[in-house]
Design a protein around this motif. Structure first.
Motif, PDB file in Angstrom:
ATOM      1  N   TYR A  82      81.840  77.520  41.521  1.00  0.00           N
ATOM      2  CA  TYR A  82      82.803  78.279  41.892  1.00  0.00           C
ATOM      3  C   TYR A  82      83.625  77.147  42.915  1.00  0.00           C
ATOM      4  O   TYR A  82      85.081  77.000  42.875  1.00  0.00           O
ATOM      5  CB  TYR A  82      82.848  79.479  42.574  1.00  0.00           C
ATOM      6  CG  TYR A  82      84.113  80.333  43.045  1.00  0.00           C
ATOM      7  CD1 TYR A  82      84.325  81.163  42.166  1.00  0.00           C
ATOM      8  CD2 TYR A  82      84.599  80.091  44.400  1.00  0.00           C
ATOM      9  CE1 TYR A  82      85.689  82.016  42.769  1.00  0.00           C
ATOM     10  CE2 TYR A  82      85.427  80.795  44.625  1.00  0.00           C
ATOM     11  CZ  TYR A  82      86.228  81.607  43.910  1.00  0.00           C
ATOM     12  OH  TYR A  82      87.368  82.460  44.231  1.00  0.00           O
ATOM     13  N   SER A  83      83.034  76.714  43.668  1.00  0.00           N
ATOM     14  CA  SER A  83      83.708  75.628  44.712  1.00  0.00           C
ATOM     15  C   SER A  83      84.471  74.487  44.030  1.00  0.00           C
ATOM     16  O   SER A  83      85.422  73.921  44.592  1.00  0.00           O
ATOM     17  CB  SER A  83      82.743  75.221  45.730  1.00  0.00           C
ATOM     18  OG  SER A  83      82.079  74.182  45.097  1.00  0.00           O
ATOM     19  N   PHE A  84      83.797  74.185  42.970  1.00  0.00           N
ATOM     20  CA  PHE A  84      84.556  72.922  42.104  1.00  0.00           C
ATOM     21  C   PHE A  84      86.033  73.314  41.722  1.00  0.00           C
ATOM     22  O   PHE A  84      86.850  72.591  41.575  1.00  0.00           O
ATOM     23  CB  PHE A  84      83.574  72.792  40.719  1.00  0.00           C
ATOM     24  CG  PHE A  84      84.228  71.640  40.237  1.00  0.00           C
ATOM     25  CD1 PHE A  84      84.015  70.350  40.255  1.00  0.00           C
ATOM     26  CD2 PHE A  84      84.891  72.111  38.859  1.00  0.00           C
ATOM     27  CE1 PHE A  84      84.772  69.305  39.483  1.00  0.00           C
ATOM     28  CE2 PHE A  84      85.491  71.123  38.066  1.00  0.00           C
ATOM     29  CZ  PHE A  84      85.201  69.686  38.303  1.00  0.00           C
ATOM     30  N   TYR A  85      86.015  74.485  41.257  1.00  0.00           N
ATOM     31  CA  TYR A  85      87.353  75.016  40.625  1.00  0.00           C
ATOM     32  C   TYR A  85      88.358  75.526  41.846  1.00  0.00           C
ATOM     33  O   TYR A  85      89.670  75.520  41.650  1.00  0.00           O
ATOM     34  CB  TYR A  85      87.157  76.341  39.686  1.00  0.00           C
ATOM     35  CG  TYR A  85      86.292  75.787  38.610  1.00  0.00           C
ATOM     36  CD1 TYR A  85      86.973  75.026  37.575  1.00  0.00           C
ATOM     37  CD2 TYR A  85      85.152  76.337  38.427  1.00  0.00           C
ATOM     38  CE1 TYR A  85      86.161  74.528  36.373  1.00  0.00           C
ATOM     39  CE2 TYR A  85      84.248  76.001  37.294  1.00  0.00           C
ATOM     40  CZ  TYR A  85      84.933  74.956  36.282  1.00  0.00           C
ATOM     41  OH  TYR A  85      84.128  74.716  34.896  1.00  0.00           O
ATOM     42  N   ARG A  86      87.956  76.187  42.911  1.00  0.00           N
ATOM     43  CA  ARG A  86      88.680  76.457  43.947  1.00  0.00           C
ATOM     44  C   ARG A  86      88.062  76.101  45.471  1.00  0.00           C
ATOM     45  O   ARG A  86      87.687  76.766  46.191  1.00  0.00           O
ATOM     46  CB  ARG A  86      88.504  78.168  44.117  1.00  0.00           C
ATOM     47  CG  ARG A  86      88.961  78.631  42.606  1.00  0.00           C
ATOM     48  CD  ARG A  86      89.229  80.245  42.868  1.00  0.00           C
ATOM     49  NE  ARG A  86      89.744  80.713  41.492  1.00  0.00           N
ATOM     50  CZ  ARG A  86      89.906  81.902  41.342  1.00  0.00           C
ATOM     51  NH1 ARG A  86      89.672  82.979  42.145  1.00  0.00           N
ATOM     52  NH2 ARG A  86      90.444  82.413  40.010  1.00  0.00           N
ATOM     53  N   PRO A  87      88.256  74.836  45.684  1.00  0.00           N
ATOM     54  CA  PRO A  87      87.790  74.132  46.845  1.00  0.00           C
ATOM     55  C   PRO A  87      88.435  74.599  47.954  1.00  0.00           C
ATOM     56  O   PRO A  87      87.718  74.953  49.168  1.00  0.00           O
ATOM     57  CB  PRO A  87      88.061  72.912  46.679  1.00  0.00           C
ATOM     58  CG  PRO A  87      89.038  72.727  45.596  1.00  0.00           C
ATOM     59  CD  PRO A  87      88.933  73.755  44.744  1.00  0.00           C
ATOM     60  N   ASN A 136      73.336  64.656  51.055  1.00  0.00           N
ATOM     61  CA  ASN A 136      74.376  63.926  50.486  1.00  0.00           C
ATOM     62  C   ASN A 136      75.020  64.995  49.228  1.00  0.00           C
ATOM     63  O   ASN A 136      74.465  64.996  48.182  1.00  0.00           O
ATOM     64  CB  ASN A 136      73.956  62.931  49.752  1.00  0.00           C
ATOM     65  CG  ASN A 136      74.848  62.062  49.072  1.00  0.00           C
ATOM     66  OD1 ASN A 136      75.934  62.091  49.129  1.00  0.00           O
ATOM     67  ND2 ASN A 136      74.476  61.275  47.751  1.00  0.00           N
ATOM     68  N   PRO A 137      75.572  66.086  49.631  1.00  0.00           N
ATOM     69  CA  PRO A 137      76.132  67.152  49.079  1.00  0.00           C
ATOM     70  C   PRO A 137      76.803  66.624  47.453  1.00  0.00           C
ATOM     71  O   PRO A 137      77.529  65.384  47.719  1.00  0.00           O
ATOM     72  CB  PRO A 137      77.212  67.809  49.938  1.00  0.00           C
ATOM     73  CG  PRO A 137      76.787  67.582  51.317  1.00  0.00           C
ATOM     74  CD  PRO A 137      76.353  66.255  51.148  1.00  0.00           C
ATOM     75  N   LYS A 138      76.569  67.295  46.593  1.00  0.00           N
ATOM     76  CA  LYS A 138      77.191  66.902  45.319  1.00  0.00           C
ATOM     77  C   LYS A 138      78.419  67.946  44.780  1.00  0.00           C
ATOM     78  O   LYS A 138      78.859  67.861  43.857  1.00  0.00           O
ATOM     79  CB  LYS A 138      76.197  67.101  44.332  1.00  0.00           C
ATOM     80  CG  LYS A 138      75.275  66.120  44.386  1.00  0.00           C
ATOM     81  CD  LYS A 138      75.568  64.645  44.544  1.00  0.00           C
ATOM     82  CE  LYS A 138      74.515  63.569  44.625  1.00  0.00           C
ATOM     83  NZ  LYS A 138      74.958  62.276  44.699  1.00  0.00           N
ATOM     84  N   SER A 139      78.672  69.066  45.970  1.00  0.00           N
ATOM     85  CA  SER A 139      79.462  70.182  45.602  1.00  0.00           C
ATOM     86  C   SER A 139      80.281  70.189  46.750  1.00  0.00           C
ATOM     87  O   SER A 139      79.849  70.113  48.136  1.00  0.00           O
ATOM     88  CB  SER A 139      78.953  71.337  44.983  1.00  0.00           C
ATOM     89  OG  SER A 139      78.208  71.988  46.194  1.00  0.00           O
ATOM     90  N   PHE A 140      81.556  70.844  46.624  1.00  0.00           N
ATOM     91  CA  PHE A 140      82.510  71.413  47.810  1.00  0.00           C
ATOM     92  C   PHE A 140      81.529  72.458  48.539  1.00  0.00           C
ATOM     93  O   PHE A 140      81.695  72.420  49.641  1.00  0.00           O
ATOM     94  CB  PHE A 140      83.825  71.870  47.483  1.00  0.00           C
ATOM     95  CG  PHE A 140      84.860  70.741  46.994  1.00  0.00           C
ATOM     96  CD1 PHE A 140      85.295  69.864  47.624  1.00  0.00           C
ATOM     97  CD2 PHE A 140      85.201  70.830  45.533  1.00  0.00           C
ATOM     98  CE1 PHE A 140      86.019  68.818  46.930  1.00  0.00           C
ATOM     99  CE2 PHE A 140      86.051  69.850  44.828  1.00  0.00           C
ATOM    100  CZ  PHE A 140      86.288  68.885  45.738  1.00  0.00           C
ATOM    101  N   TYR A 141      80.927  73.206  48.017  1.00  0.00           N
ATOM    102  CA  TYR A 141      80.028  74.181  48.542  1.00  0.00           C
ATOM    103  C   TYR A 141      78.971  73.438  49.433  1.00  0.00           C
ATOM    104  O   TYR A 141      79.004  74.087  50.730  1.00  0.00           O
ATOM    105  CB  TYR A 141      79.527  75.013  47.488  1.00  0.00           C
ATOM    106  CG  TYR A 141      78.497  76.014  47.917  1.00  0.00           C
ATOM    107  CD1 TYR A 141      78.681  77.046  48.990  1.00  0.00           C
ATOM    108  CD2 TYR A 141      76.952  75.900  47.413  1.00  0.00           C
ATOM    109  CE1 TYR A 141      77.665  77.838  49.457  1.00  0.00           C
ATOM    110  CE2 TYR A 141      75.796  76.420  48.028  1.00  0.00           C
ATOM    111  CZ  TYR A 141      76.308  77.733  49.032  1.00  0.00           C
ATOM    112  OH  TYR A 141      75.263  78.551  49.295  1.00  0.00           O
ATOM    113  N   GLY A 142      78.276  72.775  48.869  1.00  0.00           N
ATOM    114  CA  GLY A 142      77.243  72.043  49.812  1.00  0.00           C
ATOM    115  C   GLY A 142      78.013  71.275  51.171  1.00  0.00           C
ATOM    116  O   GLY A 142      77.478  71.145  52.185  1.00  0.00           O
ATOM    117  N   LEU A 143      79.168  70.677  50.760  1.00  0.00           N
ATOM    118  CA  LEU A 143      80.040  70.019  51.894  1.00  0.00           C
ATOM    119  C   LEU A 143      80.473  70.962  52.957  1.00  0.00           C
ATOM    120  O   LEU A 143      80.269  70.837  54.130  1.00  0.00           O
ATOM    121  CB  LEU A 143      81.072  69.145  51.377  1.00  0.00           C
ATOM    122  CG  LEU A 143      81.992  68.297  52.175  1.00  0.00           C
ATOM    123  CD1 LEU A 143      81.012  67.387  53.091  1.00  0.00           C
ATOM    124  CD2 LEU A 143      83.242  67.829  51.404  1.00  0.00           C
ATOM    125  N   SER A 144      80.833  72.087  52.499  1.00  0.00           N
ATOM    126  CA  SER A 144      81.359  72.991  53.550  1.00  0.00           C
ATOM    127  C   SER A 144      80.173  73.597  54.402  1.00  0.00           C
ATOM    128  O   SER A 144      80.341  73.943  55.560  1.00  0.00           O
ATOM    129  CB  SER A 144      82.128  74.376  52.769  1.00  0.00           C
ATOM    130  OG  SER A 144      81.154  75.150  52.153  1.00  0.00           O
TER     131      SER A 144
END
Length: 313
Positions: A82-87, A136-144
Protein backbone atom coordinates in the motif's frame (compact mmCIF):
# COMPACT_ATOMS: atom_id res chain seq x y z
CA UNK A 1 -6.66 3.73 41.93
CA UNK A 2 -7.90 2.46 38.56
CA UNK A 3 -5.12 2.29 35.98
CA UNK A 4 -5.76 3.90 32.61
CA UNK A 5 -4.15 2.93 29.30
CA UNK A 6 -4.41 4.38 25.81
CA UNK A 7 -4.31 2.15 22.74
CA UNK A 8 -4.06 3.80 19.34
CA UNK A 9 -5.34 1.49 16.64
CA UNK A 10 -7.32 -0.24 19.38
CA UNK A 11 -10.01 -1.52 17.01
CA UNK A 12 -7.41 -3.14 14.76
CA UNK A 13 -6.05 -6.67 14.86
CA UNK A 14 -3.35 -6.40 17.52
CA UNK A 15 -4.98 -3.44 19.27
CA UNK A 16 -8.33 -5.16 19.85
CA UNK A 17 -6.64 -8.26 21.27
CA UNK A 18 -4.62 -6.02 23.59
CA UNK A 19 -7.71 -4.05 24.65
CA UNK A 20 -9.66 -7.20 25.42
CA UNK A 21 -6.69 -8.56 27.38
CA UNK A 22 -6.42 -5.46 29.56
CA UNK A 23 -10.18 -5.30 30.05
CA UNK A 24 -9.91 -8.64 31.85
CA UNK A 25 -7.22 -7.04 34.04
CA UNK A 26 -9.70 -4.28 35.04
CA UNK A 27 -7.87 -1.40 33.35
CA UNK A 28 -9.78 1.64 32.13
CA UNK A 29 -9.13 1.69 28.40
CA UNK A 30 -9.10 4.59 25.98
CA UNK A 31 -8.97 3.81 22.26
CA UNK A 32 -8.08 6.00 19.29
CA UNK A 33 -8.99 4.54 15.91
CA UNK A 34 -10.23 5.96 12.60
CA UNK A 35 -11.79 2.58 11.69
CA UNK A 36 -10.10 2.58 8.28
CA UNK A 37 -9.11 -1.06 8.77
CA UNK A 38 -10.31 -1.86 12.30
CA UNK A 39 -13.75 -2.84 13.60
CA UNK A 40 -15.46 -1.80 16.82
CA UNK A 41 -17.13 -5.22 16.76
CA UNK A 42 -13.69 -6.72 17.53
CA UNK A 43 -13.94 -5.24 21.02
CA UNK A 44 -15.86 -7.47 23.41
CA UNK A 45 -16.67 -4.70 25.92
CA UNK A 46 -17.31 -0.97 25.89
CA UNK A 47 -14.30 1.29 25.97
CA UNK A 48 -13.81 5.04 25.80
CA UNK A 49 -13.59 5.37 22.04
CA UNK A 50 -12.21 8.33 20.07
CA UNK A 51 -12.85 8.08 16.33
CA UNK A 52 -9.94 10.14 14.94
CA UNK A 53 -6.65 9.88 13.11
CA UNK A 54 -3.54 9.92 15.30
CA UNK A 55 -2.23 12.94 13.38
CA UNK A 56 -5.33 14.95 14.38
CA UNK A 57 -4.08 17.79 16.61
CA UNK A 58 -7.46 18.05 18.37
CA UNK A 59 -6.60 14.82 20.20
CA UNK A 60 -4.70 16.90 22.73
CA UNK A 61 -8.01 18.35 23.99
CA UNK A 62 -9.56 14.87 24.18
CA UNK A 63 -6.71 13.52 26.33
CA UNK A 64 -5.74 16.56 28.38
CA UNK A 65 -5.52 15.88 32.10
CA UNK A 66 -5.50 12.08 31.77
CA UNK A 67 -2.58 10.24 33.35
CA UNK A 68 -2.05 6.97 31.51
CA UNK A 69 -0.17 4.03 32.97
CA UNK A 70 1.05 3.36 29.44
CA UNK A 71 0.34 4.48 25.87
CA UNK A 72 0.38 1.72 23.26
CA UNK A 73 0.88 3.30 19.87
CA UNK A 74 -0.25 0.58 17.48
CA UNK A 75 -2.08 2.70 14.92
CA UNK A 76 -0.70 3.27 11.46
CA UNK A 77 -0.63 2.14 7.88
CA UNK A 78 0.78 -1.40 7.91
CA UNK A 79 1.20 -2.56 4.32
CA UNK A 80 4.43 -2.29 2.35
CA UNK A 81 2.51 -2.72 -0.90
CA UNK A 82 0.00 0.00 0.00
CA UNK A 83 2.84 2.40 0.85
CA UNK A 84 4.25 1.90 -2.66
CA UNK A 85 1.06 3.24 -4.19
CA UNK A 86 0.25 5.89 -1.55
CA UNK A 87 3.48 7.08 0.10
CA UNK A 88 2.03 10.37 1.35
CA UNK A 89 -0.74 8.59 3.24
CA UNK A 90 1.83 6.20 4.68
CA UNK A 91 3.96 9.17 5.80
CA UNK A 92 1.00 10.93 7.40
CA UNK A 93 -0.27 7.87 9.24
CA UNK A 94 3.02 6.44 10.46
CA UNK A 95 5.30 9.41 10.93
CA UNK A 96 3.07 12.45 11.49
CA UNK A 97 0.76 10.31 13.63
CA UNK A 98 3.63 9.15 15.82
CA UNK A 99 5.00 12.66 16.22
CA UNK A 100 1.56 13.89 17.32
CA UNK A 101 1.30 11.12 19.93
CA UNK A 102 4.76 12.08 21.22
CA UNK A 103 3.66 15.71 21.42
CA UNK A 104 0.57 14.68 23.39
CA UNK A 105 2.87 12.89 25.84
CA UNK A 106 4.96 16.03 26.23
CA UNK A 107 1.89 18.20 26.81
CA UNK A 108 0.09 15.81 29.18
CA UNK A 109 3.15 14.60 31.11
CA UNK A 110 2.63 10.98 30.08
CA UNK A 111 6.06 9.34 29.95
CA UNK A 112 5.67 5.80 28.59
CA UNK A 113 5.07 4.72 24.98
CA UNK A 114 5.17 1.21 23.58
CA UNK A 115 5.49 1.52 19.82
CA UNK A 116 4.65 -1.02 17.12
CA UNK A 117 7.42 -0.96 14.57
CA UNK A 118 8.09 -3.59 11.93
CA UNK A 119 10.54 -6.11 10.52
CA UNK A 120 10.32 -3.98 7.36
CA UNK A 121 12.91 -1.60 8.79
CA UNK A 122 15.61 -4.21 8.07
CA UNK A 123 15.01 -4.95 4.40
CA UNK A 124 16.30 -8.30 3.12
CA UNK A 125 18.54 -10.63 5.09
CA UNK A 126 19.66 -14.23 4.58
CA UNK A 127 20.46 -14.63 8.28
CA UNK A 128 18.35 -14.04 11.36
CA UNK A 129 18.36 -10.28 11.98
CA UNK A 130 19.15 -8.85 15.40
CA UNK A 131 18.33 -5.45 16.79
CA UNK A 132 21.94 -4.38 16.21
CA UNK A 133 21.86 -5.10 12.48
CA UNK A 134 21.92 -2.35 9.88
CA UNK A 135 18.49 -1.22 8.73
CA UNK A 136 17.90 -0.83 5.00
CA UNK A 137 14.14 -0.55 4.31
CA UNK A 138 12.86 -1.63 0.90
CA UNK A 139 9.49 0.13 1.16
CA UNK A 140 8.09 3.53 2.15
CA UNK A 141 6.37 1.68 4.98
CA UNK A 142 9.66 0.40 6.40
CA UNK A 143 11.19 3.84 5.98
CA UNK A 144 8.34 5.58 7.82
CA UNK A 145 8.55 3.09 10.69
CA UNK A 146 12.32 3.52 10.98
CA UNK A 147 11.91 7.32 10.95
CA UNK A 148 9.29 7.10 13.70
CA UNK A 149 11.77 5.06 15.77
CA UNK A 150 14.30 7.88 15.36
CA UNK A 151 11.80 10.42 16.69
CA UNK A 152 11.16 8.24 19.73
CA UNK A 153 14.89 7.91 20.38
CA UNK A 154 15.28 11.68 20.09
CA UNK A 155 12.48 12.40 22.56
CA UNK A 156 13.80 9.89 25.08
CA UNK A 157 16.30 12.65 25.90
CA UNK A 158 13.32 14.79 26.86
CA UNK A 159 11.93 12.22 29.29
CA UNK A 160 9.54 10.25 27.07
CA UNK A 161 10.41 6.62 27.71
CA UNK A 162 9.67 4.16 24.96
CA UNK A 163 9.88 0.51 24.01
CA UNK A 164 10.08 -0.25 20.28
CA UNK A 165 8.68 -3.61 19.20
CA UNK A 166 9.62 -4.69 15.69
CA UNK A 167 6.80 -7.05 14.82
CA UNK A 168 7.42 -9.80 12.32
CA UNK A 169 4.47 -11.52 10.56
CA UNK A 170 1.73 -11.47 13.18
CA UNK A 171 -1.31 -13.64 12.42
CA UNK A 172 -4.34 -15.13 14.13
CA UNK A 173 -8.11 -14.78 14.61
CA UNK A 174 -9.47 -11.27 14.33
CA UNK A 175 -7.19 -10.24 11.48
CA UNK A 176 -8.82 -8.31 8.64
CA UNK A 177 -9.29 -11.08 6.10
CA UNK A 178 -10.68 -8.62 3.56
CA UNK A 179 -7.39 -6.73 3.37
CA UNK A 180 -5.44 -8.39 0.56
CA UNK A 181 -2.49 -6.03 0.83
CA UNK A 182 -1.34 -7.04 4.31
CA UNK A 183 -0.94 -10.27 6.27
CA UNK A 184 0.43 -13.25 4.35
CA UNK A 185 -1.32 -15.91 6.45
CA UNK A 186 -4.68 -14.13 6.39
CA UNK A 187 -4.48 -13.53 2.63
CA UNK A 188 -3.88 -17.20 1.84
CA UNK A 189 -6.44 -18.46 4.38
CA UNK A 190 -9.09 -16.13 3.00
CA UNK A 191 -8.47 -17.35 -0.54
CA UNK A 192 -8.50 -20.99 0.50
CA UNK A 193 -11.71 -20.75 2.52
CA UNK A 194 -13.75 -18.55 0.20
CA UNK A 195 -12.49 -19.61 -3.23
CA UNK A 196 -10.94 -23.04 -2.62
CA UNK A 197 -7.77 -21.87 -4.35
CA UNK A 198 -4.59 -20.00 -3.42
CA UNK A 199 -2.78 -17.49 -5.61
CA UNK A 200 0.84 -16.77 -4.72
CA UNK A 201 2.58 -13.70 -6.12
CA UNK A 202 6.37 -13.95 -6.14
CA UNK A 203 8.80 -16.73 -5.36
CA UNK A 204 7.64 -19.68 -3.27
CA UNK A 205 11.13 -19.64 -1.73
CA UNK A 206 10.49 -16.32 0.00
CA UNK A 207 10.62 -16.72 3.77
CA UNK A 208 9.16 -15.07 6.83
CA UNK A 209 8.87 -15.38 10.61
CA UNK A 210 5.24 -16.00 11.57
CA UNK A 211 4.21 -15.24 15.16
CA UNK A 212 0.78 -15.99 16.63
CA UNK A 213 -1.23 -13.15 18.17
CA UNK A 214 -1.32 -14.68 21.69
CA UNK A 215 2.49 -14.67 21.81
CA UNK A 216 2.50 -11.02 20.73
CA UNK A 217 0.05 -9.98 23.47
CA UNK A 218 2.09 -11.93 26.02
CA UNK A 219 5.25 -10.07 24.96
CA UNK A 220 3.57 -6.65 25.00
CA UNK A 221 2.14 -7.17 28.47
CA UNK A 222 5.45 -8.38 29.89
CA UNK A 223 7.62 -5.58 28.48
CA UNK A 224 5.14 -3.05 29.90
CA UNK A 225 6.16 -3.91 33.44
CA UNK A 226 9.81 -4.65 32.76
CA UNK A 227 12.30 -1.88 33.57
CA UNK A 228 14.90 -3.51 31.34
CA UNK A 229 12.69 -2.74 28.34
CA UNK A 230 12.84 1.03 28.81
CA UNK A 231 14.25 2.80 25.72
CA UNK A 232 15.04 -0.52 24.08
CA UNK A 233 14.27 -2.13 20.72
CA UNK A 234 13.06 -5.73 20.49
CA UNK A 235 12.38 -8.12 17.66
CA UNK A 236 8.99 -9.78 18.13
CA UNK A 237 9.22 -13.04 16.21
CA UNK A 238 9.62 -16.75 16.83
CA UNK A 239 13.09 -17.04 15.33
CA UNK A 240 11.80 -19.68 12.88
CA UNK A 241 12.50 -19.31 9.15
CA UNK A 242 9.43 -20.46 7.21
CA UNK A 243 9.28 -20.53 3.42
CA UNK A 244 6.10 -19.52 1.59
CA UNK A 245 5.97 -23.04 0.15
CA UNK A 246 5.94 -24.48 3.70
CA UNK A 247 3.13 -22.16 4.76
CA UNK A 248 1.08 -23.13 1.70
CA UNK A 249 1.66 -26.81 2.40
CA UNK A 250 0.31 -26.42 5.95
CA UNK A 251 -2.81 -24.62 4.72
CA UNK A 252 -3.29 -27.14 1.90
CA UNK A 253 -3.22 -30.07 4.31
CA UNK A 254 -5.47 -28.51 6.94
CA UNK A 255 -8.10 -27.38 4.43
CA UNK A 256 -7.60 -30.23 1.95
CA UNK A 257 -6.92 -27.91 -0.97
CA UNK A 258 -6.19 -29.71 -4.24
CA UNK A 259 -2.69 -29.09 -5.60
CA UNK A 260 -4.13 -27.95 -8.95
CA UNK A 261 -5.88 -25.06 -7.18
CA UNK A 262 -2.59 -23.54 -6.00
CA UNK A 263 -1.25 -21.08 -8.57
CA UNK A 264 2.12 -19.35 -8.58
CA UNK A 265 3.02 -16.14 -10.39
CA UNK A 266 6.67 -15.17 -10.63
CA UNK A 267 5.96 -11.43 -10.56
CA UNK A 268 5.64 -10.32 -6.96
CA UNK A 269 4.30 -7.21 -5.28
CA UNK A 270 6.29 -3.94 -5.50
CA UNK A 271 9.16 -3.62 -3.01
CA UNK A 272 8.35 -6.99 -1.44
CA UNK A 273 11.04 -8.34 0.87
CA UNK A 274 12.37 -11.70 -0.30
CA UNK A 275 13.19 -12.99 3.12
CA UNK A 276 13.54 -12.07 6.76
CA UNK A 277 13.32 -13.77 10.16
CA UNK A 278 14.16 -12.75 13.69
CA UNK A 279 17.00 -13.30 16.05
CA UNK A 280 14.77 -13.09 19.14
CA UNK A 281 17.40 -13.74 21.81
CA UNK A 282 17.03 -10.28 23.32
CA UNK A 283 13.28 -10.45 23.95
CA UNK A 284 13.44 -14.05 25.22
CA UNK A 285 16.16 -13.12 27.69
CA UNK A 286 14.53 -9.88 28.84
CA UNK A 287 11.09 -11.30 29.66
CA UNK A 288 12.14 -14.95 30.12
CA UNK A 289 9.94 -16.19 27.28
CA UNK A 290 10.73 -19.81 26.48
CA UNK A 291 8.05 -21.08 24.13
CA UNK A 292 6.13 -19.89 21.08
CA UNK A 293 3.04 -21.34 19.42
CA UNK A 294 4.04 -23.26 16.30
CA UNK A 295 2.77 -22.16 12.89
CA UNK A 296 0.87 -25.43 12.49
CA UNK A 297 -0.92 -24.98 15.83
CA UNK A 298 -1.47 -21.27 15.21
CA UNK A 299 -3.20 -21.93 11.89
CA UNK A 300 -5.39 -24.56 13.57
CA UNK A 301 -6.38 -22.08 16.27
CA UNK A 302 -7.10 -19.40 13.68
CA UNK A 303 -9.24 -21.71 11.55
CA UNK A 304 -11.17 -22.93 14.58
CA UNK A 305 -12.27 -19.38 15.39
CA UNK A 306 -12.57 -17.94 11.89
CA UNK A 307 -13.81 -20.69 9.57
CA UNK A 308 -17.53 -20.23 10.24
CA UNK A 309 -17.42 -16.44 9.85
CA UNK A 310 -15.42 -16.57 6.63
CA UNK A 311 -17.64 -19.20 5.03
CA UNK A 312 -20.78 -17.26 5.97
CA UNK A 313 -19.36 -13.97 4.67
Amino acid sequence: MEKKILITGGAGFIGSHLANYYHKKNFKIYIIDNLSTGFKSSLIKKFIFINKNCEDKSLLKDLKGINFYCIYHLAGQSSGEYSFYRPFEDFSSNLAGTLNIINICLQTKNKRIIFSSSMSVYGNSLKAVSEKDYCNPKSFYGLSKLSAESYLNFFSKKGINHTILRFFNVYGPGQNFDNRLQGMVSIYLEQALRNKNIIIKGSKDRFRDFIYIDDVIDIISKVTNNENSINQIFNVGTGKKIKVSELIELIKKQLKIDKKNIKYFKQGTPDDTHGIYANNYKIRKTINKKNFISLNDGIKKTLKKEMTRLLVD
